[in-house]
Design an enzyme around this catalytic site. Structure first.
Site: not given
Ligand code: BDR
Ligand code: CA
Length: 305
Positions: A9, A241
């Site tokens: 995303d 992340h």
């Molecule tokens: C996740 O949430 C999104 O904002 C980031 O891309 C990551 O996949 C972290 O909590």
């Molecule tokens: Ca993400």
């Protein structure tokens, strides 16, 4: 070489994950499927195409879910974390490339059936595309050898609510379908990703490299870095992340994994909470420890190595 579909995303850390995967010879990126999440699905597709263009690679991008499995359109996007455009406001022009025709869900089904037991799926956004694929083709469960999911917070608090992590809160029903499916799944949650931080100094290395992709990443990461610095004073970096999910696909020894049954709260103020238990089935692998230093070295080396 592992065949990989990376479901994104594209937000800032998704962009880093795409670059990391594309620069890793252990992985063959056969497609980037997009989903709503940090921004809308069309924006995620546009951002993914822009990242692919900066990499100078030819990787198919296929657009996927525009809304959640059961709740309609997502109420709020994460522009305060990833910028108005989802790329830290670093997107200067529309990408020239176009997504491949068709829907991400069908692409996932086709590729998994074409290469039985060969396609690793790495999901770093809401789990909607994968849940839809499982609902449409339940036989995928026995054809996918490995699923790595960035999402959840099993042993630590959430990041968008006191209980929930963004990707799971975005579509708790989809996460419940995937976690309960019996797929061989590894969960890379905030339990470990809040320990893998990108220090600001690395942005200087990316700029100094003079490479188009690294410059683009450095520029977009400024905004994301500022969000982390203001939200978590003294943290010393921004969360890697999504890149950690790619790192685990390359080298699972980077993390400590414990088998648990993970259920997802779908109702009330705790919606999106991931609850782990040593009892019951099906079990998934929950990452509970990480060699953060070794991961950061590996990630940094791949981006400008
Ligand atoms: C996740 O949430 C999104 O904002 C980031 O891309 C990551 O996949 C972290 O909590
Ligand atoms: Ca993400």
């Amino acid at each position: 070489m592992k065949k990989v579909i990376l479901d994104v995303d594209t937000g800032v850390d998704d962009a880093m994950a795409i670059a990391y995967a594309a620069h890793s010879p252990e992985l063959e990126l056969i497609g980037l499927t997009t989903c709503f999440g940090n921004i809308t699905a069309p924006e995620a597709t546009r951002n993914t195409l822009a990242v692919v263009e900066s990499l100078g690679k030819d990787i198919p991008v296929i657009e996927g879910a525009k809304e959640t499995l059961r709740r309609g359109e997502k109420k709020q996007y994460s522009r305060h974390v990833h910028g108005e455009d989802g790329l830290g406001n670093a997107l200067k022009a529309e990408p020239a490339g176009r997504p491949q025709p068709g829907h991400a869900v069908d692409f996932i089904i086709e590729q998994v059936k074409r290469y039985p037991n060969e396609v690793t799926i790495i999901s770093v956004g809401p789990l909607t595309n994968l849940a839809l694929a499982l609902e449409k083709a339940p036989e995928l469960v026995s054809l996918i050898p490995e699923v790595i999911v960035m999402g959840g917070a099993v042993t630590v608090p959430g990041n968008v609510t006191p209980y929930g992590e963004a990707n799971i809160v975005a579509d708790p029903e989809a996460a419940a379908v995937v976690f309960g499916s019996g797929l061989p799944l590894t969960l890379v949650g905030l339990d470990v990703t809040m320990q893998t931080l990108l220090p600001r100094t690395l942005l200087d290395d990316w700029r100094a490299s003079g490479r188009r992709d690294a410059l683009f990443l450095a520029e977009m990461t400024e905004f994301y870095m500022e969000f982390y610095e203001s939200c978590y004073p003294g943290i010393g970096g921004c969360g890697l992340h999504d890149p950690l999910a790619v790192g685990v696909a390359i080298d699972p020894s980077l993390v400590k994994i414990e088998p648990m049954r993970v259920t997802v709260v779908t109702e009330g103020e705790e919606a999106g909470r991931t609850v782990g238990s040593p009892e019951g089935a099906p079990k998934i692998g929950v990452c509970t420890g990480v060699d953060a230093e070794r991961f950061l070295r590996h990630f940094a080396g791949r981006i400008v190595g």
